[in-house]
Design a protein around this motif. Structure first.
Motif, PDB file in Angstrom:
ATOM      1  N   ASP A  61     -16.041  -9.403  14.174  1.00  0.00           N
ATOM      2  CA  ASP A  61     -14.949  -9.459  13.201  1.00  0.00           C
ATOM      3  C   ASP A  61     -13.646  -9.231  13.961  1.00  0.00           C
ATOM      4  O   ASP A  61     -13.437  -8.160  14.534  1.00  0.00           O
ATOM      5  CB  ASP A  61     -15.152  -8.377  12.142  1.00  0.00           C
ATOM      6  N   SER A  62     -12.781 -10.237  13.977  1.00  0.00           N
ATOM      7  CA  SER A  62     -11.527 -10.134  14.730  1.00  0.00           C
ATOM      8  C   SER A  62     -10.623  -9.023  14.190  1.00  0.00           C
ATOM      9  O   SER A  62      -9.708  -8.582  14.872  1.00  0.00           O
ATOM     10  CB  SER A  62     -10.779 -11.465  14.699  1.00  0.00           C
ATOM     11  N   ARG A  63     -10.899  -8.539  12.993  1.00  0.00           N
ATOM     12  CA  ARG A  63     -10.082  -7.476  12.397  1.00  0.00           C
ATOM     13  C   ARG A  63     -10.634  -6.087  12.696  1.00  0.00           C
ATOM     14  O   ARG A  63     -10.041  -5.093  12.343  1.00  0.00           O
ATOM     15  CB  ARG A  63     -10.008  -7.679  10.883  1.00  0.00           C
ATOM     16  N   MET A  64     -11.779  -6.018  13.361  1.00  0.00           N
ATOM     17  CA  MET A  64     -12.416  -4.740  13.670  1.00  0.00           C
ATOM     18  C   MET A  64     -11.991  -4.295  15.071  1.00  0.00           C
ATOM     19  O   MET A  64     -12.103  -5.057  16.020  1.00  0.00           O
ATOM     20  CB  MET A  64     -13.941  -4.885  13.613  1.00  0.00           C
ATOM     21  N   HIS A  65     -11.504  -3.079  15.168  1.00  0.00           N
ATOM     22  CA  HIS A  65     -11.085  -2.519  16.456  1.00  0.00           C
ATOM     23  C   HIS A  65     -11.543  -1.066  16.493  1.00  0.00           C
ATOM     24  O   HIS A  65     -10.776  -0.161  16.154  1.00  0.00           O
ATOM     25  CB  HIS A  65      -9.562  -2.624  16.636  1.00  0.00           C
ATOM     26  N   LEU A  66     -12.783  -0.851  16.877  1.00  0.00           N
ATOM     27  CA  LEU A  66     -13.366   0.486  16.868  1.00  0.00           C
ATOM     28  C   LEU A  66     -13.185   1.178  18.217  1.00  0.00           C
ATOM     29  O   LEU A  66     -13.426   0.576  19.266  1.00  0.00           O
ATOM     30  CB  LEU A  66     -14.866   0.415  16.561  1.00  0.00           C
ATOM     31  N   THR A  67     -12.798   2.436  18.170  1.00  0.00           N
ATOM     32  CA  THR A  67     -12.748   3.247  19.389  1.00  0.00           C
ATOM     33  C   THR A  67     -14.186   3.629  19.746  1.00  0.00           C
ATOM     34  O   THR A  67     -15.110   3.452  18.944  1.00  0.00           O
ATOM     35  CB  THR A  67     -11.941   4.533  19.147  1.00  0.00           C
ATOM     36  N   LYS A  68     -14.396   4.176  20.923  1.00  0.00           N
ATOM     37  CA  LYS A  68     -15.733   4.634  21.338  1.00  0.00           C
ATOM     38  C   LYS A  68     -16.279   5.662  20.342  1.00  0.00           C
ATOM     39  O   LYS A  68     -17.456   5.643  19.999  1.00  0.00           O
ATOM     40  CB  LYS A  68     -15.695   5.236  22.748  1.00  0.00           C
ATOM     41  N   GLU A  69     -15.432   6.556  19.884  1.00  0.00           N
ATOM     42  CA  GLU A  69     -15.855   7.581  18.921  1.00  0.00           C
ATOM     43  C   GLU A  69     -16.267   6.944  17.588  1.00  0.00           C
ATOM     44  O   GLU A  69     -17.283   7.302  17.002  1.00  0.00           O
ATOM     45  CB  GLU A  69     -14.725   8.587  18.686  1.00  0.00           C
ATOM     46  N   GLN A  70     -15.493   5.983  17.107  1.00  0.00           N
ATOM     47  CA  GLN A  70     -15.833   5.288  15.863  1.00  0.00           C
ATOM     48  C   GLN A  70     -17.133   4.505  16.015  1.00  0.00           C
ATOM     49  O   GLN A  70     -17.941   4.449  15.081  1.00  0.00           O
ATOM     50  CB  GLN A  70     -14.690   4.353  15.453  1.00  0.00           C
ATOM     51  N   PHE A  75     -22.673   4.498  11.969  1.00  0.00           N
ATOM     52  CA  PHE A  75     -23.909   4.404  11.186  1.00  0.00           C
ATOM     53  C   PHE A  75     -24.377   5.750  10.625  1.00  0.00           C
ATOM     54  O   PHE A  75     -25.527   5.890  10.240  1.00  0.00           O
ATOM     55  CB  PHE A  75     -25.013   3.785  12.046  1.00  0.00           C
ATOM     56  N   TYR A  76     -23.494   6.721  10.568  1.00  0.00           N
ATOM     57  CA  TYR A  76     -23.867   8.052  10.087  1.00  0.00           C
ATOM     58  C   TYR A  76     -23.160   8.386   8.781  1.00  0.00           C
ATOM     59  O   TYR A  76     -22.095   7.845   8.474  1.00  0.00           O
ATOM     60  CB  TYR A  76     -23.554   9.103  11.161  1.00  0.00           C
ATOM     61  N   ALA A  77     -23.752   9.296   8.022  1.00  0.00           N
ATOM     62  CA  ALA A  77     -23.247   9.667   6.698  1.00  0.00           C
ATOM     63  C   ALA A  77     -21.814  10.201   6.751  1.00  0.00           C
ATOM     64  O   ALA A  77     -21.062  10.050   5.785  1.00  0.00           O
ATOM     65  CB  ALA A  77     -24.175  10.687   6.052  1.00  0.00           C
ATOM     66  N   ASP A  78     -21.431  10.796   7.868  1.00  0.00           N
ATOM     67  CA  ASP A  78     -20.063  11.314   7.994  1.00  0.00           C
ATOM     68  C   ASP A  78     -19.019  10.202   7.882  1.00  0.00           C
ATOM     69  O   ASP A  78     -17.853  10.466   7.589  1.00  0.00           O
ATOM     70  CB  ASP A  78     -19.866  12.011   9.345  1.00  0.00           C
ATOM     71  N   ASN A  79     -19.419   8.977   8.121  1.00  0.00           N
ATOM     72  CA  ASN A  79     -18.513   7.832   8.062  1.00  0.00           C
ATOM     73  C   ASN A  79     -18.302   7.327   6.634  1.00  0.00           C
ATOM     74  O   ASN A  79     -17.394   6.560   6.374  1.00  0.00           O
ATOM     75  CB  ASN A  79     -19.053   6.700   8.947  1.00  0.00           C
ATOM     76  N   VAL A  80     -19.140   7.743   5.696  1.00  0.00           N
ATOM     77  CA  VAL A  80     -19.054   7.275   4.319  1.00  0.00           C
ATOM     78  C   VAL A  80     -17.963   8.062   3.583  1.00  0.00           C
ATOM     79  O   VAL A  80     -17.958   9.287   3.586  1.00  0.00           O
ATOM     80  CB  VAL A  80     -20.413   7.429   3.600  1.00  0.00           C
TER      81      VAL A  80
END
Length: 129
Positions: A61-70, A75-80
């Motif tokens: 996805d060209s709009r996705m720019h995740l850092t290493k931490e992200q 895929f974890y519940a803390d992200n919800v």
């Protein structure tokens, strides 16, 4: 208002995957719906290739720019998070996708299935048929 999204598919159409058909549908639905939460214009590319007895799928996805931490936390519940403005749970699609891969790996006996994030894409593997 939502921007224009261009979608492309790349890969060998002769590849066959060994997976539960319904779970595979929900996996793809979860990942694609997460992409369409973004409102800006961009490009999605769904690709697949053989990789050591597995088929490696990638949804870029060209709009996705995740850092290493992200990437590590995606895929974890803390992200919800609850979007109170739109009354929608955001990020749960990735949690569902991880659980579906886990089901294939642990319960369906397809050991070696993986899912992970990179800067601009989500990658998962399922065994080839």
């Amino acid at each position: 208002s939502y921007g224009l999204v261009t979608i492309t598919v790349q890969g060998n159409s002769g590849l066959r995957v060994r997976a539960d058909k319904i779970l595979l549908f929900y996996l793809l639905d979860s990942l694609i719906s997460a992409c369409f939460e973004k409102k800006d214009s961009g490009e999605l590319c769904f690709s697949f290739e053989m990789s050591e007895g597995f088929i490696k799928f990638a949804l870029s996805d060209s709009r996705m720019h995740l850092t290493k931490e992200q990437q590590a936390q995606l895929f974890y519940a803390d992200n919800v998070k609850m979007d109170e403005h739109e009354n929608v749970l955001r990020g749960s699609q990735y949690l569902v996708a991880k659980q579906i891969i886990r089901e294939h790996d642990e319960r369906l006996g397809h050991v070696g299935c993986r899912i992970y994030a990179e800067e601009d894409r989500v990658v998962f593997t399922l065994p080839k048929k």
